[in-house]
Design an enzyme around this catalytic site. Structure first.
Site, PDB file in Angstrom:
ATOM      1  N   SER A 483       1.987  17.533  52.942  1.00  0.00           N
ATOM      2  CA  SER A 483       1.214  16.687  53.847  1.00  0.00           C
ATOM      3  C   SER A 483       2.177  15.878  54.724  1.00  0.00           C
ATOM      4  O   SER A 483       2.949  16.463  55.472  1.00  0.00           O
ATOM      5  CB  SER A 483       0.266  15.793  53.040  1.00  0.00           C
ATOM      6  OG  SER A 483      -0.700  15.229  53.866  1.00  0.00           O
ATOM      7  N   ASP A 570      -7.879  24.048  54.532  1.00  0.00           N
ATOM      8  CA  ASP A 570      -7.457  22.644  54.538  1.00  0.00           C
ATOM      9  C   ASP A 570      -8.273  21.856  55.561  1.00  0.00           C
ATOM     10  O   ASP A 570      -8.198  22.121  56.757  1.00  0.00           O
ATOM     11  CB  ASP A 570      -5.961  22.576  54.887  1.00  0.00           C
ATOM     12  CG  ASP A 570      -5.367  21.198  54.624  1.00  0.00           C
ATOM     13  OD1 ASP A 570      -6.109  20.207  54.623  1.00  0.00           O
ATOM     14  OD2 ASP A 570      -4.136  21.128  54.431  1.00  0.00           O
ATOM     15  N   HIS A 602      -5.987  21.498  50.955  1.00  0.00           N
ATOM     16  CA  HIS A 602      -4.855  20.602  51.183  1.00  0.00           C
ATOM     17  C   HIS A 602      -3.996  20.561  49.926  1.00  0.00           C
ATOM     18  O   HIS A 602      -4.038  19.612  49.132  1.00  0.00           O
ATOM     19  CB  HIS A 602      -5.361  19.213  51.553  1.00  0.00           C
ATOM     20  CG  HIS A 602      -4.309  18.349  52.187  1.00  0.00           C
ATOM     21  ND1 HIS A 602      -3.679  18.673  53.365  1.00  0.00           N
ATOM     22  CD2 HIS A 602      -3.775  17.163  51.803  1.00  0.00           C
ATOM     23  CE1 HIS A 602      -2.809  17.726  53.684  1.00  0.00           C
ATOM     24  NE2 HIS A 602      -2.843  16.799  52.743  1.00  0.00           N
TER      25      HIS A 602
END
Length: 654
Positions: A483, A570, A602
């Protein structure tokens, strides 16, 4: 022989910890005690997928499987307040549209309580006195806003309590009455409006600006409604715990820490009063307010090595479930009887790690170039640091592992990545760079609009610290993360292309402008904070700024090998974020390895996929840092991994 060759030779004599033992399904995890104390529950694999099990408290060997997930692990479950059922959430293929499910104690019927496709449920409030009801938020009507419903856990009925057309969140009391509605204000802070008889006041009673938005919030009512707790940084730096008398408005300071925000609290199961609190700077400190709780914590501290905490309690507070992280042996859970003062082992999360060469973690402060103290954590390869002072006898290859968020933090304790990479021959370093949470509002706000600037400088300063202290071999340093950590990896290879030998980006955004254009709709009520802390895409100046700190536009600067992992579903960092930088690199003739998982979001929730990506990662790192690697074997065929580019880079040519 070079220093890193010597370090590699030492590690080669140490047992190789199998990827499956670190990243496969744990034997058990997520233990809880039912509120009435009659049952214990936990997560364990069934058909290779983590499901919920339960057993009588006094005979937890008499296990009963409660759920039947066969595709993805159940991410979270809880006991219903009345102890008559178990509740859990599930999404589809990582889309994060979590629905709420319920299963009774006989385990025979699982039912969806929020059967709304494309919607997401959230818990708004629970009660110590109303055991068969919950307040839940559901965004099926408008994906941006969660309407509030009263859920009857006996019948499954949902009754609309509040239709929400503008609010980001709510606070309820023990009577399951909505008392506050919150929304973002023009500065990126929070306005908090009182609710009376279902009507929201026009003007806010409480407000914060952007500076306090991440460090000030309500922390719940006592059962009688006479006290409202706050975690509040207004007028100070770190978030302190306050108790507010709801009749007079008077506030009383309960707890504060000079370097860290107050973290978790233990609350009385009937009154809701705070009995203990914790704060984490380098390591977690537990402080008791209630003498009985203090004696219990002291008793546990004398008998448990390393760190511990309370993960579940009964309504009468006589029985606790306690986790224990001994740091260099697997995490365990114990059943604690407060009256009998007995501690009974419940389970070891990963018993296959018993006797494995797990390495200690070192907590330290690293100074940034402008004087900020950066709380950091270092683990070294086995055999490299005989005297245990956190400095190897000779420099070692290093992996800088950057946390996501960025409004999150790294902590001390057992860490699978640390143990995995240290076992492969690398030092592993986590850095809480500016913008990380938990260290006061000044530390968070020092990261505002500093993506690819001072936030990245902190990471580079940590690299220089590691090299300067003889910890890291300057020529063999990798950067990796997920991320925001994936973004930091891309920044590392584009803005400072000569610092790192290679990088591993997991679901990281490459273009901040398109990232902000495609955030999930339920984040829209909070979007002003993104604009203030990152850059504002609604103005040309803001768009230009976002482009200037986006790695996509510097893809041609990449000169070191890059591995990218992405989930196709995601909802936060869309697949396009990885697709576009891979396309730019291929256009410029820059080598890249790109792995896509069509059934992930994600991050990689399915162990088969996580293990497959880690197999690729450790073989990638071995090629460029010189550590060792477990062979890839059949891990790819057991996963859904699609290698879209660069198969040959990690030695997997067809």
């Amino acid at each position: 022989m070079t220093a890193t060759d010597t370090a590699a030779a030492r590690v080669s004599d140490v047992e190789l910890i199998l990827r499956d033992h670190l990243f496969g399904n744990p034997t058990r995890s997520g233990g809880k005690i039912s509120p009435d104390g009659k049952w214990v529950s936990w997560m364990a694999p069934w058909e290779g997928v983590m499901n919920v099990f339960m057993a009588p408290f006094d005979d937890h060997g008499d296990a009963r499987r409660m759920t039947s997930a066969t595709d993805r692990p159940i991410p979270m479950y809880l006991w219903a307040p009345d102890s008559r059922s178990i509740l859990y959430i599930r999404d589809k293929a990582g889309d994060e549209n979590f629905l709420l499910y319920q299963v009774g104690l006989d385990g025979k019927e699982e039912k969806c309580l929020t059967p709304f496709e494309g919607a997401r449920v959230g818990l708004v409030g629970g009660s110590e006195t109303i055991k068969d009801r919950l307040l839940v938020g559901i965004n099926d009507r408008d994906p941006r806003f969660h309407d509030v419903f009263m859920l009857n856990l006996t019948t499954g009925e949902l009754d609309l309590v509040f239709q929400n057309d503008e609010w980001a969140g709510f606070e309820a009391d023990d009577s399951l009455t909505l008392r506050w509605a919150m929304r973002q204000n023009a500065s990126g802070g929070t306005d908090m409006h009182e609710i009376t008889d279902g009507e929201v006041a026009e003007e806010p009673t409480e407000s914060t600006g952007l500076d306090d938005a991440l460090t000030t919030a309500m922390a719940g009512y006592t059962t009688d409604g006479n006290t409202l707790y706050w975690l509040d940084s207004r007028g100070r730096d770190t978030a302190a715990l306050f108790a507010q008398d709801t009749r007079t408005g008077e506030r009383r300071l309960i707890a504060e820490h000079p370097k860290a925000d107050i973290g978790s609290t233990l609350r009385h199961s009937q009154t809701g009063e705070v009995q203990a609190w914790s704060a984490t700077y380098l390591r977690t400190e537990h402080h008791a307010i209630d003498p009985g709780i203090g004696k219990a914590l002291d008793w546990l501290r004398e008998r448990l090595d390393g760190d511990f905490g309370v993960q579940s309690r009964t309504d009468d507070d006589r029985r606790w479930l306690v986790w224990n992280d001994p740091l260099t042996t697997p995490i365990k859970s114990y059943l604690f009887d407060r009256d009998a003062r007995t501690l009974t082992e419940f389970y070891t999360t990963r018993p296959e790690l018993d006797g494995a060469p797990l390495q200690p973690m070192h907590a330290t402060e690293i100074r940034s170039r402008d004087g900020l103290a950066l709380p950091s954590y270092l683990t070294l390869p086995p055999g490299s640091d005989p005297d245990g002072d956190g400095v190897p006898e000779e420099p070692v290859p290093l992996v800088l592992d950057v946390h996501g968020g960025p409004w999150a933090r790294d902590t001390y304790g057992f860490d699978r990545n640390h143990q995995w990479l240290a076992n492969r021959g690398y030092g592993v370093l986590n850095v809480n760079f500016r913008g990380s949470t938990g260290f006061g509002k000044s530390f968070i706000n020092a990261g505002n609009r500093e993506w690819a600037a001072k936030m990245h400088d902190d990471l580079i300063d940590a690299v220089e610290w590691a090299v300067g202290h003889g910890i890291a071999d300057r020529e063999k340093i990798a950067i990796m993360g997920g991320s925001y950590g994936g973004y930091a990896t891309l920044v590392g290879l584009t803005f400072t292309p000569e610092v790192f030998a290679c990088g591993v980006d997991i679901v990281g955004p490459s273009n901040l402008e398109t990232l902000l254009e495609t955030i999930p709709p339920y984040w829209e009520p909070l979007v002003k904070q993104f604009h203030e802390r990152m850059g504002d895409p609604t103005t040309e100046e803001g768009r230009e700024f976002l482009r200037s700190i986006s790695p996509l536009y510097r893809a041609g600067e990449i000169v070191k090998p890059l591995l990218i992992g992405q989930g196709a579903n995601d909802p936060r960092v869309k697949q396009a974020e990885s697709d576009q930088i891979v396309s730019a690199m291929e256009r410029d003739g820059v080598p890249v390895t790109y792995v896509l998982f069509p059934d992930e979001g994600h991050g990689f929730a399915r162990p088969e996929n996580n293990i497959a990506f880690n197999a690729i990662t450790e073989n990638f790192l071995a090629q460029y840092l010189g550590g060792r690697a477990e062979p890839v074997g059949d891990t790819l065929s057991a996963s859904t991994a699609e290698i879209r580019a660069g198969r040959e880079i990690v030695g997997m040519a067809d």
